[in-house]
Design a protein around this motif. Structure first.
Motif, PDB file in Angstrom:
ATOM      1  N   ARG A  27       0.872  -1.285   0.045  1.00  0.00           N
ATOM      2  CA  ARG A  27       0.106   0.108   0.073  1.00  0.00           C
ATOM      3  C   ARG A  27       0.796   1.309  -0.024  1.00  0.00           C
ATOM      4  N   ARG A  28       2.337   1.199   0.403  1.00  0.00           N
ATOM      5  CA  ARG A  28       3.070   2.303   0.100  1.00  0.00           C
ATOM      6  C   ARG A  28       3.447   2.432  -1.242  1.00  0.00           C
ATOM      7  N   GLY A  29       3.456   1.587  -2.102  1.00  0.00           N
ATOM      8  CA  GLY A  29       4.278   1.581  -3.345  1.00  0.00           C
ATOM      9  C   GLY A  29       3.235   2.580  -4.446  1.00  0.00           C
ATOM     10  N   GLN A  30       4.128   2.371  -5.990  1.00  0.00           N
ATOM     11  CA  GLN A  30       3.385   3.025  -6.925  1.00  0.00           C
ATOM     12  C   GLN A  30       3.255   1.896  -7.925  1.00  0.00           C
ATOM     13  N   VAL A  31       2.157   1.897  -8.642  1.00  0.00           N
ATOM     14  CA  VAL A  31       1.691   0.821  -9.445  1.00  0.00           C
ATOM     15  C   VAL A  31       1.772   1.384 -11.113  1.00  0.00           C
ATOM     16  N   ALA A  32       1.702   0.240 -11.948  1.00  0.00           N
ATOM     17  CA  ALA A  32       1.637   0.421 -13.215  1.00  0.00           C
ATOM     18  C   ALA A  32       1.036  -0.691 -13.982  1.00  0.00           C
ATOM     19  N   GLN A  33       0.377  -0.813 -14.967  1.00  0.00           N
ATOM     20  CA  GLN A  33       0.024  -1.953 -15.851  1.00  0.00           C
ATOM     21  C   GLN A  33       0.190  -1.823 -17.107  1.00  0.00           C
ATOM     22  N   SER A  34       0.075  -3.030 -17.901  1.00  0.00           N
ATOM     23  CA  SER A  34       0.344  -2.756 -19.462  1.00  0.00           C
ATOM     24  C   SER A  34      -0.954  -2.072 -20.112  1.00  0.00           C
ATOM     25  N   TYR A  37      -8.323  -1.468 -18.639  1.00  0.00           N
ATOM     26  CA  TYR A  37      -9.729  -1.745 -18.995  1.00  0.00           C
ATOM     27  C   TYR A  37     -10.780  -0.964 -18.480  1.00  0.00           C
ATOM     28  N   GLY A  38     -11.320  -0.016 -19.238  1.00  0.00           N
ATOM     29  CA  GLY A  38     -12.250   0.952 -18.433  1.00  0.00           C
ATOM     30  C   GLY A  38     -11.674   1.816 -17.411  1.00  0.00           C
ATOM     31  N   ASN A  39     -12.355   1.707 -16.342  1.00  0.00           N
ATOM     32  CA  ASN A  39     -11.570   2.469 -15.064  1.00  0.00           C
ATOM     33  C   ASN A  39     -10.621   1.744 -14.124  1.00  0.00           C
ATOM     34  N   ALA A  40     -10.713   0.289 -14.434  1.00  0.00           N
ATOM     35  CA  ALA A  40      -9.953  -0.560 -13.823  1.00  0.00           C
ATOM     36  C   ALA A  40      -8.439  -0.229 -13.341  1.00  0.00           C
ATOM     37  N   LYS A  41      -8.174   0.824 -12.799  1.00  0.00           N
ATOM     38  CA  LYS A  41      -6.791   1.393 -12.722  1.00  0.00           C
ATOM     39  C   LYS A  41      -5.800   0.322 -11.761  1.00  0.00           C
ATOM     40  N   PRO A  42      -4.617   0.503 -11.932  1.00  0.00           N
ATOM     41  CA  PRO A  42      -3.595  -0.569 -11.401  1.00  0.00           C
ATOM     42  C   PRO A  42      -3.953  -0.154  -9.822  1.00  0.00           C
ATOM     43  N   GLU A  43      -3.994   0.917  -9.253  1.00  0.00           N
ATOM     44  CA  GLU A  43      -4.089   1.256  -7.606  1.00  0.00           C
ATOM     45  C   GLU A  43      -5.341   0.386  -7.282  1.00  0.00           C
ATOM     46  N   ASN A  44      -6.190   0.207  -8.179  1.00  0.00           N
ATOM     47  CA  ASN A  44      -7.230  -0.677  -7.326  1.00  0.00           C
ATOM     48  C   ASN A  44      -6.722  -1.795  -6.839  1.00  0.00           C
ATOM     49  N   ALA A  45      -5.641  -2.409  -6.957  1.00  0.00           N
ATOM     50  CA  ALA A  45      -5.309  -3.714  -6.411  1.00  0.00           C
ATOM     51  C   ALA A  45      -4.171  -3.572  -5.277  1.00  0.00           C
ATOM     52  N   ILE A  46      -4.238  -2.255  -4.787  1.00  0.00           N
ATOM     53  CA  ILE A  46      -3.364  -2.120  -3.605  1.00  0.00           C
ATOM     54  C   ILE A  46      -4.440  -1.050  -2.628  1.00  0.00           C
ATOM     55  N   ASP A  47      -5.655  -1.095  -2.728  1.00  0.00           N
ATOM     56  CA  ASP A  47      -6.583  -0.110  -2.236  1.00  0.00           C
ATOM     57  C   ASP A  47      -6.893  -0.829  -0.754  1.00  0.00           C
ATOM     58  N   TRP A  69       0.519  -7.415 -18.121  1.00  0.00           N
ATOM     59  CA  TRP A  69       1.415  -7.342 -16.697  1.00  0.00           C
ATOM     60  C   TRP A  69       1.040  -6.064 -16.029  1.00  0.00           C
ATOM     61  N   TRP A  70       1.224  -6.241 -14.701  1.00  0.00           N
ATOM     62  CA  TRP A  70       0.852  -5.252 -13.496  1.00  0.00           C
ATOM     63  C   TRP A  70       2.284  -5.320 -12.704  1.00  0.00           C
ATOM     64  N   ARG A  71       2.438  -4.081 -12.311  1.00  0.00           N
ATOM     65  CA  ARG A  71       3.845  -4.165 -11.757  1.00  0.00           C
ATOM     66  C   ARG A  71       3.592  -2.855 -10.397  1.00  0.00           C
ATOM     67  N   LEU A  72       4.126  -3.424  -9.126  1.00  0.00           N
ATOM     68  CA  LEU A  72       4.445  -2.675  -8.060  1.00  0.00           C
ATOM     69  C   LEU A  72       5.695  -2.269  -7.840  1.00  0.00           C
TER      70      LEU A  72
END
Length: 311
Positions: A27-34, A37-47, A69-72
């Motif tokens: 939850r401290r990190g920064q995220v990105a993904q390839s 889809y829609g509004n399903a942003k990478p941050e949703n996976a660490i909320d 891919w998804w990256r933390l």
């Protein structure tokens, strides 16, 4: 009496299990993904929310990519004990099958070439499954589905980790900076403000005019052994301008520091991306970034330099 003793013992065990369980550092990190889809942003996976119905809007989701891919980015290196992944419940849980968890410090291929902690055979719909990584060291945790075109959906990613005993420090923020010229108000200090914001209009990037051999220099005020240099490139425009830039490290101010030994040549950095270059303990007071041999703008949205704390 014995009944009460057993009850107190059970309560104590539950308390200790919560008290000493590892902290979720994701939850401290920064995220990105390839892709998104829609509004399903990478941050949703660490909320912090394991809700696994896609329409509850707590899942990250890519498009139907090849090798999605998804990256933390944990922002510093940790020893990773476990990674826990919550799979989608309302649809298609089999999409996660074959995904790899990769851990390391490289951003080559967006981090997908780091070492494999685990390969996910399957996770039941809506379930959370924990994978042991046994202290693997890394700043980046990638989840990637290799070799096929697929949607990658992650409803939560949790990381139990410990800091390295000898952590590394970003010494760039202690230094003094200069550059060959200044475009507008894009002063050289912007590149060591601790902010990776990469849209130029956010006011956090250093930028020169269109110079021949443009350069930016960091003075660390004393000699250090430099392990890595991390550069964040501009996102909103012209990321190719950084191509061919050199990172030079040493103690000389000849040619404004641009004659010092070379750590790396930057072939390219994706728009808005942060890329780390290994300098393997090169010694120097000055760190220069210079584009040699052509007339160009040099834009740097953040520069970070890592040294061991033990030095």
């Amino acid at each position: 009496y014995l009944h009460h003793c057993y009850l107190h013992l059970i309560i104590l065990c539950i308390f200790l299990s919560f008290k000493y369980q590892g902290e979720n550092v994701a939850r401290r990190g920064q995220v990105a993904q390839s892709s998104m889809y829609g509004n399903a942003k990478p941050e949703n996976a660490i909320d912090g929310n394991r809700a696994s119905n896609y329409y509850q809007e707590s899942c990250a989701h890519t498009n139907n990519d090849l090798n999605p891919w998804w990256r933390l980015d944990l922002l510093k290196t940790y020893k990773i004990n476990t990674v826990t992944i919550t799979n989608r419940q309302d649809c298609c849980p089999e999409r996660i099958n074959g995904a790899e968890i990769r851990i390391g410090n490289s951003l080559n291929d967006n981090g997908n070439v780091n070492l494999v902690c685990a390969v996910i055979s399957s996770i039941a719909a809506g379930a959370s499954q924990t994978f042991a990584c046994n202290g693997m060291e890394g700043r980046y945790i990638n989840i990637v589905i290799p070799g096929r075109r697929e949607y990658l959906t992650l409803c939560e990613v949790e990381v139990d980790a410990a800091q390295k005993a000898s952590e590394e420090t970003n010494v760039a923020r202690r230094g003094q900076v200069a550059q060959s010229s200044m475009y507008g108000n894009a002063k050289p200090e912007n590149a060591i403000d601790g902010n990776r914001a990469s849209n130029f209009n956010q006011g956090s990037c250093a930028c020169t005019n269109n110079n021949l051999n443009p350069w930016w220099r960091l003075d660390l005020l004393k000699t250090h052994k430099i392990n890595t240099v991390t550069i964040t490139n501009r996102q909103d425009c012209c990321p190719e301008r950084i191509n061919g830039a050199e990172i030079r490290i040493g103690n000389s101010l000849n040619d404004n520091g641009n004659a010092n030994p070379r750590c790396a040549v930057i072939s390219s950095i994706a728009a808005g991306a942060s890329q780390t270059f290994a300098c393997n303990g090169m010694e120097g007071r000055y760190i220069n970034i210079v584009i040699p041999g052509r007339t160009e703008y040099l834009t740097l949205c953040e520069v970070e330099n890592r040294i061991p704390d033990t030095l």
